[in-house]
Motif scaffolding. Sequence first.
Motif, PDB file in Angstrom:
ATOM      1  N   PHE A   1       0.825  -1.194   0.000  1.00  0.00           N
ATOM      2  CA  PHE A   1       0.000   0.000   0.000  1.00  0.00           C
ATOM      3  C   PHE A   1       0.871   1.259   0.000  1.00  0.00           C
ATOM      4  CE2 PHE A   1      -3.600   2.268   2.546  1.00  0.00           C
ATOM      5  CZ  PHE A   1      -3.786   3.122   1.470  1.00  0.00           C
ATOM      6  N   GLY A   2       1.829   1.321   0.896  1.00  0.00           N
ATOM      7  CA  GLY A   2       2.654   2.509   1.031  1.00  0.00           C
ATOM      8  C   GLY A   2       3.453   2.823  -0.211  1.00  0.00           C
ATOM      9  N   GLU A   3       3.934   1.784  -0.889  1.00  0.00           N
ATOM     10  CA  GLU A   3       4.720   2.019  -2.099  1.00  0.00           C
ATOM     11  C   GLU A   3       3.844   2.570  -3.222  1.00  0.00           C
ATOM     12  OE1 GLU A   3       7.117  -0.493  -5.462  1.00  0.00           O
ATOM     13  OE2 GLU A   3       6.916  -1.335  -3.440  1.00  0.00           O
ATOM     14  N   LEU A   4       2.625   2.057  -3.337  1.00  0.00           N
ATOM     15  CA  LEU A   4       1.732   2.567  -4.369  1.00  0.00           C
ATOM     16  C   LEU A   4       1.347   4.019  -4.090  1.00  0.00           C
ATOM     17  CD1 LEU A   4      -0.678  -0.417  -5.131  1.00  0.00           C
ATOM     18  CD2 LEU A   4       1.222   0.437  -6.496  1.00  0.00           C
ATOM     19  N   VAL A   5       1.155   4.360  -2.821  1.00  0.00           N
ATOM     20  CA  VAL A   5       0.838   5.746  -2.479  1.00  0.00           C
ATOM     21  C   VAL A   5       2.012   6.659  -2.829  1.00  0.00           C
ATOM     22  CG1 VAL A   5       0.349   7.334  -0.579  1.00  0.00           C
ATOM     23  CG2 VAL A   5      -0.818   5.130  -0.686  1.00  0.00           C
ATOM     24  N   GLU A   6       3.222   6.211  -2.495  1.00  0.00           N
ATOM     25  CA  GLU A   6       4.400   7.014  -2.830  1.00  0.00           C
ATOM     26  C   GLU A   6       4.556   7.147  -4.339  1.00  0.00           C
ATOM     27  OE1 GLU A   6       9.238   7.025  -1.975  1.00  0.00           O
ATOM     28  OE2 GLU A   6       7.941   5.457  -1.143  1.00  0.00           O
ATOM     29  N   ARG A   7       4.328   6.062  -5.039  1.00  0.00           N
ATOM     30  CA  ARG A   7       4.418   6.099  -6.502  1.00  0.00           C
ATOM     31  C   ARG A   7       3.371   7.052  -7.072  1.00  0.00           C
ATOM     32  NH1 ARG A   7       6.027   2.319 -10.517  1.00  0.00           N
ATOM     33  NH2 ARG A   7       4.846   2.526 -12.445  1.00  0.00           N
ATOM     34  N   LEU A   8       2.173   7.001  -6.509  1.00  0.00           N
ATOM     35  CA  LEU A   8       1.091   7.873  -6.973  1.00  0.00           C
ATOM     36  C   LEU A   8       1.433   9.342  -6.744  1.00  0.00           C
ATOM     37  CD1 LEU A   8      -1.771   7.644  -8.175  1.00  0.00           C
ATOM     38  CD2 LEU A   8      -2.655   7.671  -5.842  1.00  0.00           C
ATOM     39  N   GLN A   9       1.997   9.646  -5.600  1.00  0.00           N
ATOM     40  CA  GLN A   9       2.373  11.024  -5.307  1.00  0.00           C
ATOM     41  C   GLN A   9       3.470  11.517  -6.249  1.00  0.00           C
ATOM     42  OE1 GLN A   9       3.358  10.520  -1.150  1.00  0.00           O
ATOM     43  NE2 GLN A   9       1.362  11.271  -0.461  1.00  0.00           N
ATOM     44  N   MET A  10       4.446  10.673  -6.526  1.00  0.00           N
ATOM     45  CA  MET A  10       5.524  11.077  -7.429  1.00  0.00           C
ATOM     46  C   MET A  10       5.005  11.298  -8.843  1.00  0.00           C
ATOM     47  SD  MET A  10       8.582   8.567  -6.079  1.00  0.00           S
ATOM     48  CE  MET A  10       9.652   9.088  -7.416  1.00  0.00           C
ATOM     49  N   GLN A  11       4.128  10.416  -9.306  1.00  0.00           N
ATOM     50  CA  GLN A  11       3.604  10.571 -10.661  1.00  0.00           C
ATOM     51  C   GLN A  11       2.721  11.801 -10.769  1.00  0.00           C
ATOM     52  OE1 GLN A  11       1.734   6.737 -11.182  1.00  0.00           O
ATOM     53  NE2 GLN A  11       3.489   5.922 -12.290  1.00  0.00           N
ATOM     54  N   ALA A  12       1.905  12.073  -9.738  1.00  0.00           N
ATOM     55  CA  ALA A  12       1.072  13.276  -9.761  1.00  0.00           C
ATOM     56  C   ALA A  12       1.937  14.523  -9.729  1.00  0.00           C
ATOM     57  CB  ALA A  12       0.099  13.257  -8.583  1.00  0.00           C
ATOM     58  N   GLU A  13       2.997  14.495  -8.928  1.00  0.00           N
ATOM     59  CA  GLU A  13       3.897  15.645  -8.884  1.00  0.00           C
ATOM     60  C   GLU A  13       4.571  15.863 -10.231  1.00  0.00           C
ATOM     61  OE1 GLU A  13       7.780  17.209  -6.338  1.00  0.00           O
ATOM     62  OE2 GLU A  13       6.784  15.332  -5.810  1.00  0.00           O
ATOM     63  N   ARG A  14       4.921  14.784 -10.918  1.00  0.00           N
ATOM     64  CA  ARG A  14       5.547  14.918 -12.228  1.00  0.00           C
ATOM     65  C   ARG A  14       4.553  15.492 -13.246  1.00  0.00           C
ATOM     66  NH1 ARG A  14       6.391   9.860 -13.314  1.00  0.00           N
ATOM     67  NH2 ARG A  14       8.280   9.746 -12.069  1.00  0.00           N
ATOM     68  N   ALA A  15       3.314  15.022 -13.211  1.00  0.00           N
ATOM     69  CA  ALA A  15       2.312  15.502 -14.163  1.00  0.00           C
ATOM     70  C   ALA A  15       2.007  16.977 -13.948  1.00  0.00           C
ATOM     71  CB  ALA A  15       1.037  14.667 -14.047  1.00  0.00           C
ATOM     72  N   PHE A  16       1.794  17.364 -12.704  1.00  0.00           N
ATOM     73  CA  PHE A  16       1.473  18.757 -12.433  1.00  0.00           C
ATOM     74  C   PHE A  16       2.711  19.642 -12.470  1.00  0.00           C
ATOM     75  CE2 PHE A  16      -2.055  16.620  -9.983  1.00  0.00           C
ATOM     76  CZ  PHE A  16      -2.973  16.791 -11.001  1.00  0.00           C
ATOM     77  N   GLY A  17       3.892  19.025 -12.323  1.00  0.00           N
ATOM     78  CA  GLY A  17       5.118  19.791 -12.508  1.00  0.00           C
ATOM     79  C   GLY A  17       5.258  20.283 -13.940  1.00  0.00           C
ATOM     80  N   GLN A  18       4.787  19.488 -14.892  1.00  0.00           N
ATOM     81  CA  GLN A  18       4.804  19.923 -16.290  1.00  0.00           C
ATOM     82  C   GLN A  18       3.872  21.109 -16.503  1.00  0.00           C
ATOM     83  OE1 GLN A  18       7.707  18.378 -17.567  1.00  0.00           O
ATOM     84  NE2 GLN A  18       6.459  18.311 -19.420  1.00  0.00           N
TER      85      GLN A  18
END
Length: 854
Positions: free
Chosen positions: A636-653
């Motif tokens: 669970f924790g790894e998927l949450v961390e992965r989700l946060q990183m991917q969202a940060e990358r998308a909105f970083g663009q």
Amino acid sequence: MHQIATTTLTEPCRPALLSYCPTMDLVTTVVKKVHNDHREGQVDVWRLNGQRVFGAEFERGGGDDDDDQDQDQSAGLERDGEGWIRGVCWRRDGQILAVACADGMVALINAFTGKVAHRISTQSQKRIPQPRPLSLSQSQTSSKSSRPASSSSPSSSLKPQQQPPSYTPTCISWNAHFASTTSSAIRSRLNETDPQVTLDEILGLRADVDKLLRMKADLPRELSALDMEVSLPKLATLPPRGVGTDDDIFSSRSSIDAVFHANGQTGSGYGGSIDRVDALLVGLQGDDGDGCAVHIRIFDSFEIGTVDVGACLPSGSKGGKVIRIESHPFLSTAFLVVERTTGDGDDSASLHLLGLDMSFISHTGGNLPLVARKATQLGNLLRYVAQIHTQLASEVKAAFDLPGRFLRNINESLAEGDDYVDFVHAAHHLAVTGECDGKLKEWLVDEVGERGLKRWEKAVGDCLDIVRRLTCECLIPALERGQVVLSRLDGLAQFAPTSSRLGLDEKDVRKVTETMGALAILAEDLLEDVRMEMIEFAAFMKWLKWECEVEALEETSERAAELRESWTGENELVMVLDYMSGAMKESRIKKYIVPDDPGQPTAGALFEDNTDAGFFVDYLKRRAAQTKDKKKMPPFGELVERLQMQAERAFGQVAETFRKSILPSHLLEFPKQCDPQRLDLRIVPDDGDRSLYRLLCMSRDQQEEEGSLHYIVSSMQQQEKGGRGLSFGPTTLPLSRIPGAKDILDVKFVDDETCMVLASTTENDVRIFSRMATGNVEATTDDWEVHHVFESGKMNSGMTPARLEVNGRVGRRVVAVVDEAGLGYVVLDLDAAAADETGEEKEGEEMSDQVMTG
């Protein structure tokens, strides 16, 4: 001018940090405290009659690793003497208060709960390649051509290899901006002869502005503004995180509703045809005195980045300090007053006006509020899901500690006789044959007993129930909301014109969607496993209680025989055996929540992001291929961390696309006589020409002995479509003197029509003067009107008037006159008469002194 109340503070506040709420009769004060080199600040919110609404303390933090940094920061505080809290401001609707601290953190306080709803950092590494400084004579075309040359300079090429600069906030401002089409429609409506609504009402109220403005319906825009989240069930509250957690916003119903269910509008306040952007701007100064920047966020928490505006200052500047930020809702440009220093001496300081053109507001139109709103919603949902994981991990870690101690004790005892015997072996033998080992019987009766069984059942049973409820009532609904939000973002990313302007990458959004889908599958699996484990654990505890009661009796007793005959749990015996050989050794829910070895590479890292099948399909294949061993699946924790990183990358663009459209420029240099501590700005739109604006500025003259003011009137022409920013016209600097004034104490603009001055006079009193704040430079300068007189230069309780704070809200214009030492203030009403024509005071209008205690 009618006096509403006199308020005396128990501790001196900072006069410059007393702020009004734009839409409610609330006053914010900041108290600077230093106790044994421990610096902190107290923020209090009061009603006008002196009643305290809520407060919050902010103190210098940091661990052992940050000791050197904290010491340097403390030394800086001792030099500037400004205290730990550097700025406070309200959002226009009065629902959130922003507090900027010296460590670069900005806390957003929910006005309904008084709790910190969000903490954001201004120490961003997202910076814009800076153009060459622009002057009034340079056109916008030349500024464009200068940007690439500046970004490719040797100094800029070395920046990524250097240590990121550290900044300290100097001021904070919460601005509201309308898109170009919306501003034109609102101006047309407000310019009517008999308007039924004012600009303040549009900015401050969460109302149906379309109906107030009688605007024509736009079906495509209305459809795009539909928010499906309002039709979903409300999210449930989470258990409190514990004592001392001041940013626990998901534990109360009011906080949950304010964050997720504010009529489907998170951070913006309006939908439909009202394309409004709330921009939080924080002025920054380099800790070493070099550098000047502005940190920008929109819609409360969507970060745009840090803009270095120091390059726009004249050459030879060591740095600059942003002391004021001003804007107008009809313009996408913010205006900064920067105090420039060169380090050559005290006389080298100068004031400059800079423009910060945020053209992405006008270029993106109605899609910007939609994207930023969805990004904010998704960010809040990820915070919600991350807190669920934190609480689940804490519960699971604590729940199985007691049973683990019990089982270790009996396993050690049984292993003394036979190395291959443990509790599971002995319990299986007892359940099948009915024969109980002597050591097992002693353990059941003496060590565990009835009290131990109750503790065991409460620890594990409550944990399983909490996991079930959090998964079913909180996690799965939050993931469903997240998928709805991502579906809207995915639609915008697939539309090429919108995607290019917003910087939304379809691949990045799809990666977030796939990870969200995998997390939803994990939640369903977790719910199924915890349901099965709850059934098995209930059967196991029922059997274990029965065995404890039987073994506690003598074998020949009639009670033991009755219990054996009345046993009806034969049908559940298989589940008891399955639980002892499976979940009791290692709970099923641990593989979802607790990683096996945090030091080893996780299973999720083995999933390839760029496979043709995609992460979600790969996740399903691996899930289907697992039989008994599911430990290789990401927890669970790894998927949450992965989700946060991917969202940060998308909105970083998205943020990077917006940052590239921001253009800082130098507009003018204020005269040397202008006092930076007694200066105010106002942007006034022209009544006739919709593209014409005037920047009004007044300041105390530092070189004149008599009370005199500098007026600066600059005309700004909004460029046609295709151009960027504003073109500035000539500046006029007429000198104005107030008759009878000896010294100017403070100056403020009340609204677009009125300005106000606090001045000491030759009659040894202090008076409040006002006049029309007109942009006509030919107007007379002697038409000052006296509004209030402080006899002998003293307010009530012997306080000395020194500063003005004005709230220019229509129908409730009030002014606070702050004491010189910050020991209190007097609130005056500009729109109410102090007494009838007969001289009798109106009932309830005069209030006695009230002591505020924090």
